[in-house]
Each structure stands twice: as C-alpha cells, then as structure tokens.
Design an enzyme around this catalytic site. Structure first.
Site, PDB file in Angstrom:
ATOM      1  N   HIS A  85     -24.788   5.857   8.555  1.00 21.18           N
ATOM      2  CA  HIS A  85     -24.229   7.177   8.233  1.00 21.18           C
ATOM      3  C   HIS A  85     -23.411   7.731   9.390  1.00 21.18           C
ATOM      4  CE1 HIS A  85     -27.332   7.184   4.950  1.00 21.18           C
ATOM      5  NE2 HIS A  85     -26.252   7.630   4.314  1.00 21.18           N
ATOM      6  N   HIS A  89     -18.483   5.270   7.511  1.00 25.89           N
ATOM      7  CA  HIS A  89     -18.959   5.431   6.125  1.00 25.89           C
ATOM      8  C   HIS A  89     -18.170   6.542   5.421  1.00 25.89           C
ATOM      9  CE1 HIS A  89     -21.456   6.055   2.628  1.00 25.89           C
ATOM     10  NE2 HIS A  89     -21.784   7.273   3.029  1.00 25.89           N
ATOM     11  N   HIS A 125     -18.658  14.311   3.301  1.00 26.30           N
ATOM     12  CA  HIS A 125     -19.900  14.352   2.521  1.00 26.30           C
ATOM     13  C   HIS A 125     -21.172  14.013   3.282  1.00 26.30           C
ATOM     14  CE1 HIS A 125     -19.910   9.975   2.236  1.00 26.30           C
ATOM     15  NE2 HIS A 125     -21.133  10.073   1.744  1.00 26.30           N
ATOM     16  N   ASP A 126     -21.068  13.359   4.449  1.00 24.95           N
ATOM     17  CA  ASP A 126     -22.275  13.040   5.227  1.00 24.95           C
ATOM     18  C   ASP A 126     -22.174  13.533   6.672  1.00 24.95           C
ATOM     19  OD1 ASP A 126     -23.180   9.867   3.639  1.00 24.95           O
ATOM     20  OD2 ASP A 126     -24.127  11.837   3.490  1.00 24.95           O
ATOM     21  N   ASP A 243     -19.873   6.438  -3.023  1.00 24.91           N
ATOM     22  CA  ASP A 243     -20.884   6.610  -1.974  1.00 24.91           C
ATOM     23  C   ASP A 243     -21.868   5.444  -1.971  1.00 24.91           C
ATOM     24  OD1 ASP A 243     -23.456   9.070  -1.161  1.00 24.91           O
ATOM     25  OD2 ASP A 243     -22.198   7.838   0.137  1.00 24.91           O
ATOM     26  N   GLN A 294     -32.354  -5.076  -2.283  1.00 26.66           N
ATOM     27  CA  GLN A 294     -30.959  -5.001  -2.713  1.00 26.66           C
ATOM     28  C   GLN A 294     -30.830  -5.338  -4.195  1.00 26.66           C
ATOM     29  OE1 GLN A 294     -28.170  -3.809  -1.590  1.00 26.66           O
ATOM     30  NE2 GLN A 294     -29.187  -3.156   0.297  1.00 26.66           N
TER      31      GLN A 294
HETATM   32  O1  LIG Z   1     -31.491   4.631  -0.373  1.00 27.60           O
HETATM   33  C1  LIG Z   1     -30.848   4.385  -1.600  1.00 27.60           C
HETATM   34  C2  LIG Z   1     -31.626   5.134  -2.652  1.00 27.60           C
HETATM   35  N1  LIG Z   1     -32.981   4.603  -2.657  1.00 27.60           N
HETATM   36  C3  LIG Z   1     -33.789   5.536  -3.443  1.00 27.60           C
HETATM   37  C4  LIG Z   1     -35.211   4.984  -3.534  1.00 27.60           C
HETATM   38  O2  LIG Z   1     -35.190   3.670  -4.111  1.00 27.60           O
HETATM   39  C5  LIG Z   1     -34.401   2.734  -3.385  1.00 27.60           C
HETATM   40  C6  LIG Z   1     -32.976   3.213  -3.206  1.00 27.60           C
HETATM   41  C7  LIG Z   1     -29.420   4.908  -1.652  1.00 27.60           C
HETATM   42  N2  LIG Z   1     -28.974   5.324  -0.342  1.00 27.60           N
HETATM   43  N3  LIG Z   1     -29.103   6.589   0.061  1.00 27.60           N
HETATM   44  C8  LIG Z   1     -28.480   6.667   1.251  1.00 27.60           C
HETATM   45  C9  LIG Z   1     -27.940   5.440   1.581  1.00 27.60           C
HETATM   46  C10 LIG Z   1     -28.304   4.597   0.562  1.00 27.60           C
HETATM   47  C11 LIG Z   1     -28.007   3.172   0.516  1.00 27.60           C
HETATM   48  C12 LIG Z   1     -26.695   2.727   0.540  1.00 27.60           C
HETATM   49  C13 LIG Z   1     -26.407   1.349   0.535  1.00 27.60           C
HETATM   50  C14 LIG Z   1     -27.452   0.430   0.501  1.00 27.60           C
HETATM   51  O3  LIG Z   1     -27.339  -0.926   0.506  1.00 27.60           O
HETATM   52  C15 LIG Z   1     -26.092  -1.582   0.704  1.00 27.60           C
HETATM   53  F1  LIG Z   1     -25.352  -1.416  -0.414  1.00 27.60           F
HETATM   54  F2  LIG Z   1     -25.430  -1.129   1.780  1.00 27.60           F
HETATM   55  C16 LIG Z   1     -28.762   0.883   0.458  1.00 27.60           C
HETATM   56  O4  LIG Z   1     -29.707  -0.094   0.425  1.00 27.60           O
HETATM   57  C17 LIG Z   1     -31.052   0.333   0.489  1.00 27.60           C
HETATM   58  C18 LIG Z   1     -31.854  -0.702   1.221  1.00 27.60           C
HETATM   59  C19 LIG Z   1     -32.132  -1.760   0.164  1.00 27.60           C
HETATM   60  C20 LIG Z   1     -32.000  -1.074  -1.187  1.00 27.60           C
HETATM   61  C21 LIG Z   1     -31.597   0.395  -0.923  1.00 27.60           C
HETATM   62  C22 LIG Z   1     -29.055   2.258   0.460  1.00 27.60           C
HETATM   63 ZN   LIG Z   2     -22.842   8.786   1.931  1.00 30.10          ZN
END
Ligand SMILES: O[C@@H](CN1CCOCC1)Cn1nccc1-c1ccc(OC(F)F)c(OC2CCCC2)c1
Ligand SMILES: [Zn+2]
Length: 344
Positions: A85, A89, A125-126, A243, A294
């Site tokens: 972040h 990004h 946004h972040d 996003d 993932q």
């Molecule tokens: O954290 C994520 C939402 N969670 C909610 C609870 O269940 C799992 C997913 C979305 N989020 N929010 C901020 C950043 C991201 C977020 C953005 C790119 C992500 O993966 C890749 F594409 F880079 C990402 O991966 C995480 C680690 C493995 C799976 C999720 C997360």
């Molecule tokens: Zn973001």
C-alpha cells in the site's frame, strides 16, 4: 509554463516517452515506471493521464503547477515503507482505471467530471495507509477506529487526508471549478473511495449485477445508465475492480504484487503476535498459505467481480479474464500437498 514534460524531472526522457506510449495497455509495468519516474510514479501518472492524455485539467480550470504540488504531497503521504500500500499501488489503480474508462463501451456513458472523479479517487484512494487492516485498527482501538467508529476506518481516513490538503491555499487546485462542479466532484470521490472497502464487496457486486441486467434488458444490450446511483454503482465497480486487479495482470506483475501484499500481511501478523492477538488470516509467516489463499481470493472475490465487469464491458475485459484464469492455474498447480496424516 516551465513544468517538466512528465510532471517530474526524469533522467531518461526517451525511456519515459516509451513507457508513456504504453499507458493505455493493461499489462503496463508500474514497477519499471516507478524507477524511470525516479520514485514519483503517482505524480507523473496523474499528470500524464489527466493533463497529457485526457486534457481534464484544462477542462476544469485546474492550474497544473498547483495540481502537481498537491500530487507531490499526496505521494509523500503514501508510506514508502509499505510493501504493497504505497504510491506505486495508487498509480497502478489509477492507470488501470484509465484503461477501462478508455473502452468505448463506457467512454460514451460517463461525463468528463465523472471520469475525472474516478481517476482522482483512484490516485488518492489509499493515501496514508498504515499497512494494517481495518480489523487490526479496531482490534487495537487505534485512534482512527475510535474516530470513525469501526466503520470503513481506512477508507474514511484516506478521503479526509486527501481533502484536508485541498483546504490549503497553495495546494487548492480545485479553486477554478465552479461550486456546483466542485460539490458534485467531492460527492463522487467520497462515494468511490468508500466503495473500495472490502466489506462492501458483496453488496456492491450484487447491485452492479442488478443494474447491468436491468440496463441491458431495457436498452437491448446497450449500456444506458439513467440515475446518479446507477452511474455511481458502475463507476464504483470499475474503481473497486482496479483496486483488486492484480490477478488479472500478466503473471510476472501479479506475482510481484502478491509478494508485496503477503509481506505486508506478515508484518501485520508479526505485530499481532507481539501483542498477543490472534493472527489475522494469511498473516502468519510461520504458517504460509500463499497459493491456496490466492486461489480462494480469485474464486470467491476477484473472478465473480471481473466476470460481472466482463458482462458490463463486453466484448472488452476478455484479456483480463483469460489472464485471471491462467494466473489461477499457476497458483492452483503450486498448492503444496497437504502433509499426509500419519496414522501411526
Ligand atoms: O485482503 C483481501 C480481502 N481479504 C478479505 C478476507 O478474505 C481474504 C481476502 C483484499 N485486499 N484488501 C487489501 C489488499 C487486498 C489484496 C490485494 C491483492 C492481493 O493479492 C494479489 F492479487 F496481489 C491480496 O491477496 C491476499 C493474500 C492472499 C489472498 C488475499 C489482497
Ligand atoms: Zn487499494
């Protein structure tokens, strides 16, 4: 004026020009762009898209030097120490948004002000993201969670931070807009950034499906959006999809973003461990589950969203969907064998 061509001074103008010529491509390499822009990816991205590519600054009497000064402050308030972040990004989401909003199927639908609001919302946004989740801030009674009563804590903070700087005279690039435009712009940016709150994902997705369905039926396949709410819903869907678009990008780019978010999650997990808190999902570097997480993230969140966007934007977004499926197979095929339970 004496503004540099790309908003910031660069070493290698030719390399920068070559990258900027690819600014409308989905697999744009933001990591390379961050290097070539001398670690000013957000300032240069915002200037290139809003000034050079879309001429939106002129359309709203925005003074370019003031806008650049403002974007330097926004960029400086993204934490360079965040693995994910950070300003790269912010620039990535803005550039991704620029590509989607350039597809003819939506280009005719949105006004210049709506496009400007979506691109600006993406850029900010972040801002000032602490590299910690809303849940962590609430669990630790962080002052931001107290201030925003545990509701969309980070998203409210990003917005308040961006708009607070706009109050400063020497940063107020919006003074040239008329009051009505500025009021509507602010309302749209707020609605768009609040929609990047992951806890709103399922309701946003459901509402977009309904809107796309009713619009295409009512206008035999053509996307026609009547009300402010319908228009905002689709724009919110576009910004939210950008996003969480990493998994739709070329594999090397996707892997780089995944490494960064995982490291950021691990750093949060380290703090939770030190504080004696339960570790949040996927935050335990001593029990990694990258591949499985993932695949789960793609199956339950990213794919349903991008399939809906693919319907809305048809025939566009097919490249994203095919890359998303390839990327899913990459991680699915690398899910480690679960250790055989030894029945001894
Ligand atoms: O954290 C994520 C939402 N969670 C909610 C609870 O269940 C799992 C997913 C979305 N989020 N929010 C901020 C950043 C991201 C977020 C953005 C790119 C992500 O993966 C890749 F594409 F880079 C990402 O991966 C995480 C680690 C493995 C799976 C999720 C997360
Ligand atoms: Zn973001």
């Amino acid at each position: 004026g004496n503004l540099p061509k790309f908003g910031v001074e660069v070493e290698d103008e030719d390399a920068m020009s070559l990258m900027v010529s690819q600014i409308n491509t989905w697999n744009f390499d933001l990591f390379k762009f961050a290097v070539i822009s001398k670690d000013h990816p957000l300032v240069s991205m915002a200037y290139v898209i809003l000034q050079s590519e879309r001429n939106l600054l002129r359309s709203y009497n925005v003074d370019p030097p003031t806008f650049i000064k403002y974007m330097f402050v926004i960029e400086a308030n993204y934490h360079k120490t965040n693995p994910y972040h950070n300003a790269t990004h912010g620039a990535d989401v803005m550039q991704s948004c620029h590509v989607l909003l350039g597809y003819s199927v939506v280009e005719q639908v949105f006004t210049d002000l709506e496009v400007f609001a979506a691109l600006f919302a993406s850029a900010i946004h972040d801002v000032d993201h602490p590299g910690l989740s809303n849940q962590f801030l609430s669990n630790t009674s962080n002052e931001l969670a107290i201030l925003y009563n545990d509701h969309a804590v980070l998203e409210n903070h990003h917005l308040a931070t961006a708009f607070k700087f706009l109050q400063e005279d020497e940063l107020n690039w919006a003074s040239g807009m008329d009051d009505k435009q500025r009021q509507l712009f602010r309302k749209m940016v707020i609605d768009l950034v609040l929609a990047t709150d992951m806890s709103k994902h399922l309701s946003l997705l459901a509402d977009i499906k309904t809107t796309v369905e009713s619009s295409k039926v009512a206008h035999n396949g053509k996307l026609v959006l009547e009300s402010y709410n319908e228009r905002m819903l689709v724009l919110q869907g576009i910004v939210h999809s950008c996003d969480i678009s990493s998994a739709t990008k070329a594999l090397p780019i996707y892997k780089a973003w995944t490494e960064r978010i995982i490291e950021e999650f691990y750093q949060q997990g380290d703090r939770e461990r030190d504080l004696g808190l339960n570790l949040s999902p996927m935050c335990d570097r001593q029990n990694p589950s990258i591949e499985k997480s993932q695949v789960g993230f793609i199956d339950f969140i990213v794919l349903p969203l991008w399939e809906t966007l693919g319907e809305l934007m048809f025939p566009y977004c097919q490249e994203m969907l095919s890359q998303l499926n390839e990327n899913r197979m990459y991680y699915f095929s690398r899910i480690p064998e679960s250790p055989r339970c030894s029945i001894t």
